[in-house]
Motif scaffolding. Sequence first.
Motif: not given
Length: 117
Positions: A28-37, A96-102, A46-55
């Motif tokens: 897991v890389l620190s810069n990612n987005v986590m959320g739910w569909y 889900y967890s979205k790794t931004l760099v990849t 449908e996307s429900v909510a998401k949050i970046t590592s910065g909040g």
Amino acid sequence: QVQVMGSGGGFVQTGGSLRLSCVASGDVLSNNVMGWYRQAPGKQRESVAKITSGGTMDYAESVEGRFTISRDNRKNTAYLQMDNLKPEATAVYYCYSKTLVTARDDWGQGTQVTVSS
């Protein structure tokens, strides 16, 4: 490789609350987005909510003001607090967890949320 595990969910009556959790482990890389569909029977995902590592948080209009997403970066864990639930929230929720760099998305197994009217 990143593994994602979602938990929580269940059965509640209209107006009730549930909390979902989502844990990412592995590479897991620190810069990612986590959320739910979510996906209800016969409907599109449908996307429900998401949050970046910065909040920074983002919500679907249909859940704004009733759902709250948060995360603990030290634990690579996100939470979705769902309050004042309505029957239309009934669906399978996928975290889900979205790794931004990849730009890679890693998905957890779905968890069922059922809200009775």
